[in-house]
Design a protein around this motif. Sequence first.
Motif, PDB file in Angstrom:
ATOM      1  N   PHE A 214     -10.547   3.455  -1.877  1.00 26.46           N
ATOM      2  CA  PHE A 214      -9.858   2.917  -3.045  1.00 26.46           C
ATOM      3  C   PHE A 214      -9.667   1.409  -2.863  1.00 26.46           C
ATOM      4  O   PHE A 214      -9.430   0.927  -1.760  1.00 26.46           O
ATOM      5  CB  PHE A 214      -8.510   3.608  -3.232  1.00 26.46           C
ATOM      6  CG  PHE A 214      -8.619   5.005  -3.772  1.00 26.46           C
ATOM      7  CD1 PHE A 214      -8.339   5.281  -5.099  1.00 26.46           C
ATOM      8  CD2 PHE A 214      -9.010   6.055  -2.946  1.00 26.46           C
ATOM      9  CE1 PHE A 214      -8.447   6.560  -5.609  1.00 26.46           C
ATOM     10  CE2 PHE A 214      -9.121   7.348  -3.438  1.00 26.46           C
ATOM     11  CZ  PHE A 214      -8.836   7.599  -4.772  1.00 26.46           C
ATOM     12  N   ASP A 215      -9.742   0.674  -3.982  1.00 25.21           N
ATOM     13  CA  ASP A 215      -9.710  -0.791  -3.906  1.00 25.21           C
ATOM     14  C   ASP A 215      -8.305  -1.363  -3.791  1.00 25.21           C
ATOM     15  O   ASP A 215      -8.024  -2.159  -2.892  1.00 25.21           O
ATOM     16  CB  ASP A 215     -10.392  -1.392  -5.150  1.00 25.21           C
ATOM     17  CG  ASP A 215     -11.889  -1.122  -5.174  1.00 25.21           C
ATOM     18  OD1 ASP A 215     -12.467  -0.948  -4.079  1.00 25.21           O
ATOM     19  OD2 ASP A 215     -12.468  -1.081  -6.263  1.00 25.21           O
ATOM     20  N   GLU A 216      -7.412  -0.994  -4.712  1.00 27.87           N
ATOM     21  CA  GLU A 216      -6.074  -1.584  -4.763  1.00 27.87           C
ATOM     22  C   GLU A 216      -5.009  -0.493  -4.724  1.00 27.87           C
ATOM     23  O   GLU A 216      -4.889   0.291  -5.664  1.00 27.87           O
ATOM     24  CB  GLU A 216      -5.899  -2.419  -6.035  1.00 27.87           C
ATOM     25  CG  GLU A 216      -6.746  -3.668  -6.077  1.00 27.87           C
ATOM     26  CD  GLU A 216      -6.389  -4.546  -7.254  1.00 27.87           C
ATOM     27  OE1 GLU A 216      -5.240  -5.043  -7.303  1.00 27.87           O
ATOM     28  OE2 GLU A 216      -7.244  -4.720  -8.131  1.00 27.87           O
ATOM     29  N   VAL A 217      -4.252  -0.477  -3.652  1.00 32.11           N
ATOM     30  CA  VAL A 217      -3.240   0.557  -3.463  1.00 32.11           C
ATOM     31  C   VAL A 217      -1.900  -0.110  -3.144  1.00 32.11           C
ATOM     32  O   VAL A 217      -1.818  -0.966  -2.267  1.00 32.11           O
ATOM     33  CB  VAL A 217      -3.630   1.521  -2.316  1.00 32.11           C
ATOM     34  CG1 VAL A 217      -2.629   2.658  -2.216  1.00 32.11           C
ATOM     35  CG2 VAL A 217      -5.037   2.070  -2.532  1.00 32.11           C
ATOM     36  N   TYR A 218      -0.857   0.301  -3.866  1.00 30.17           N
ATOM     37  CA  TYR A 218       0.464  -0.296  -3.720  1.00 30.17           C
ATOM     38  C   TYR A 218       1.493   0.800  -3.469  1.00 30.17           C
ATOM     39  O   TYR A 218       1.317   1.950  -3.894  1.00 30.17           O
ATOM     40  CB  TYR A 218       0.851  -1.052  -4.994  1.00 30.17           C
ATOM     41  CG  TYR A 218      -0.124  -2.136  -5.379  1.00 30.17           C
ATOM     42  CD1 TYR A 218       0.092  -3.459  -5.002  1.00 30.17           C
ATOM     43  CD2 TYR A 218      -1.265  -1.839  -6.133  1.00 30.17           C
ATOM     44  CE1 TYR A 218      -0.804  -4.462  -5.357  1.00 30.17           C
ATOM     45  CE2 TYR A 218      -2.172  -2.838  -6.490  1.00 30.17           C
ATOM     46  CZ  TYR A 218      -1.938  -4.142  -6.090  1.00 30.17           C
ATOM     47  OH  TYR A 218      -2.819  -5.121  -6.432  1.00 30.17           O
ATOM     48  N   HIS A 219       2.583   0.437  -2.779  1.00 34.94           N
ATOM     49  CA  HIS A 219       3.676   1.399  -2.621  1.00 34.94           C
ATOM     50  C   HIS A 219       5.019   0.699  -2.540  1.00 34.94           C
ATOM     51  O   HIS A 219       5.119  -0.489  -2.211  1.00 34.94           O
ATOM     52  CB  HIS A 219       3.454   2.339  -1.427  1.00 34.94           C
ATOM     53  CG  HIS A 219       3.294   1.678  -0.104  1.00 34.94           C
ATOM     54  ND1 HIS A 219       3.888   2.115   1.040  1.00 34.94           N
ATOM     55  CD2 HIS A 219       2.560   0.608   0.277  1.00 34.94           C
ATOM     56  CE1 HIS A 219       3.545   1.373   2.053  1.00 34.94           C
ATOM     57  NE2 HIS A 219       2.740   0.449   1.626  1.00 34.94           N
ATOM     58  N   LEU A 220       6.051   1.448  -2.886  1.00 37.14           N
ATOM     59  CA  LEU A 220       7.420   0.938  -2.961  1.00 37.14           C
ATOM     60  C   LEU A 220       8.026   0.896  -1.567  1.00 37.14           C
ATOM     61  O   LEU A 220       8.282   1.939  -0.959  1.00 37.14           O
ATOM     62  CB  LEU A 220       8.247   1.841  -3.881  1.00 37.14           C
ATOM     63  CG  LEU A 220       9.733   1.518  -4.052  1.00 37.14           C
ATOM     64  CD1 LEU A 220       9.929   0.100  -4.579  1.00 37.14           C
ATOM     65  CD2 LEU A 220      10.383   2.535  -4.985  1.00 37.14           C
ATOM     66  N   LYS A 221       8.256  -0.298  -1.049  1.00 35.81           N
ATOM     67  CA  LYS A 221       8.809  -0.441   0.301  1.00 35.81           C
ATOM     68  C   LYS A 221      10.235   0.095   0.350  1.00 35.81           C
ATOM     69  O   LYS A 221      11.078  -0.262  -0.465  1.00 35.81           O
ATOM     70  CB  LYS A 221       8.799  -1.908   0.740  1.00 35.81           C
ATOM     71  CG  LYS A 221       9.283  -2.107   2.179  1.00 35.81           C
ATOM     72  CD  LYS A 221       9.048  -3.512   2.645  1.00 35.81           C
ATOM     73  CE  LYS A 221       9.615  -3.742   4.046  1.00 35.81           C
ATOM     74  NZ  LYS A 221       9.105  -2.783   5.034  1.00 35.81           N
ATOM     75  N   GLY A 222      10.482   0.968   1.320  1.00 38.24           N
ATOM     76  CA  GLY A 222      11.798   1.577   1.448  1.00 38.24           C
ATOM     77  C   GLY A 222      12.017   2.768   0.533  1.00 38.24           C
ATOM     78  O   GLY A 222      13.056   3.415   0.600  1.00 38.24           O
ATOM     79  N   GLY A 223      11.046   3.034  -0.324  1.00 37.36           N
ATOM     80  CA  GLY A 223      11.107   4.226  -1.160  1.00 37.36           C
ATOM     81  C   GLY A 223      12.146   4.173  -2.262  1.00 37.36           C
ATOM     82  O   GLY A 223      12.746   3.131  -2.564  1.00 37.36           O
ATOM     83  N   ILE A 224      12.354   5.334  -2.852  1.00 32.99           N
ATOM     84  CA  ILE A 224      13.297   5.469  -3.961  1.00 32.99           C
ATOM     85  C   ILE A 224      14.707   5.081  -3.540  1.00 32.99           C
ATOM     86  O   ILE A 224      15.446   4.444  -4.292  1.00 32.99           O
ATOM     87  CB  ILE A 224      13.293   6.914  -4.487  1.00 32.99           C
ATOM     88  CG1 ILE A 224      11.894   7.321  -4.938  1.00 32.99           C
ATOM     89  CG2 ILE A 224      14.287   7.082  -5.641  1.00 32.99           C
ATOM     90  CD1 ILE A 224      11.709   8.823  -5.049  1.00 32.99           C
ATOM     91  N   LEU A 225      15.100   5.462  -2.335  1.00 34.31           N
ATOM     92  CA  LEU A 225      16.465   5.176  -1.885  1.00 34.31           C
ATOM     93  C   LEU A 225      16.746   3.675  -1.845  1.00 34.31           C
ATOM     94  O   LEU A 225      17.829   3.231  -2.231  1.00 34.31           O
ATOM     95  CB  LEU A 225      16.719   5.806  -0.514  1.00 34.31           C
ATOM     96  CG  LEU A 225      16.694   7.339  -0.464  1.00 34.31           C
ATOM     97  CD1 LEU A 225      16.939   7.824   0.954  1.00 34.31           C
ATOM     98  CD2 LEU A 225      17.717   7.936  -1.419  1.00 34.31           C
ATOM     99  N   LYS A 226      15.780   2.901  -1.373  1.00 34.06           N
ATOM    100  CA  LYS A 226      15.958   1.448  -1.352  1.00 34.06           C
ATOM    101  C   LYS A 226      16.029   0.906  -2.771  1.00 34.06           C
ATOM    102  O   LYS A 226      16.825   0.007  -3.077  1.00 34.06           O
ATOM    103  CB  LYS A 226      14.798   0.789  -0.596  1.00 34.06           C
ATOM    104  CG  LYS A 226      15.008  -0.693  -0.307  1.00 34.06           C
ATOM    105  CD  LYS A 226      16.148  -0.897   0.685  1.00 34.06           C
ATOM    106  CE  LYS A 226      16.267  -2.341   1.114  1.00 34.06           C
ATOM    107  NZ  LYS A 226      17.426  -2.547   2.004  1.00 34.06           N
TER     108      LYS A 226
END
Length: 316
Positions: A214-226
């Motif tokens: 996959f070319d562009e992959v992003y994620h939420l640092k610290g998750g939902i709790l953060k």
Amino acid sequence: MTATVEQLAPVAELATSSAQNTATWIVAALYQFREVSNPADLRERLLNLVQSINLCGTLIVAVEGINGTVAGDREAIDRIRQFLLNEGFNAMEYKESLSQEKPFRKMKIKLKKEIVTLGVDVKPRDLVGHYLNPQEWNDMISRDDVILIDTRNDYEYQAGTFKGAIDPKTESFREFPEYVKQQLAEHKDKKIAMFCTGGIRCEKSTSLLLQEGFDEVYHLKGGILKYLEEMPAEQSLWQGECFVFDGRTAMTHGLEEGKNEKCHACGWSTTPEERALPSYEHGVSCLHCIDKTTDKQKDGFRMRQSQIVTAKRKRL
């Protein structure tokens, strides 16, 4: 047949004191991917530590690092955190919240092959997606060219999720690689944004996608709790409550305890409206499971619930 790590080292469960010096329990969620040369030795030293402090919850130790959620008084939480810092876990994803009641029955320390089980060999320390802070996350998932995926399980998604998020309909994280193969393979050129409760599952899921091309992959640092901790409710794109794996069941903005409660028959989160339905019987059934258990099973659940109530009365 070669024994697995779990077979060689069963889970250690330690009784914890029911007394608590403060009015609330401090709940610390933590993880870090870091090579552990001797996980069994680290587990033994953790066991020695937690025997002397008022702590409950679960810690998972593996070659790839440490993961868990523990609860205790201020002294206990500070001691376990300092111990891990001294062991070289100085880049932990670490979050604290509060619980008015004891959120776990016991203290468990598990020795496993993975600190979160994906079942596929990935390298989150070397290959991982782009981290986004809460505001960057809002900007990203508001775009029309982004595929937003909730990497959590179906019962977690049901309790709450981000606006527009896709539910992979998985019952465990082990099923996520198959979802990627069957549902996402044709979208390798698209922007993919993923999230989970505390961030650890996304460390592996983004690594998996990058490994798969996959070319562009992003994620939420610290998750939902953060996100819930930092993002004001009026600017939030979160809908519902965040399911957590402890006695609080769910969290809301400001990391306040939510109104959802867990059905102890099936484990699904239930809203106040769902608990008002005829299908709900505390400790026995809810709308998610009433048709999935037999009358004999329900009688067993009622007996268990009666025993729980009796035990609580004896402690008062």
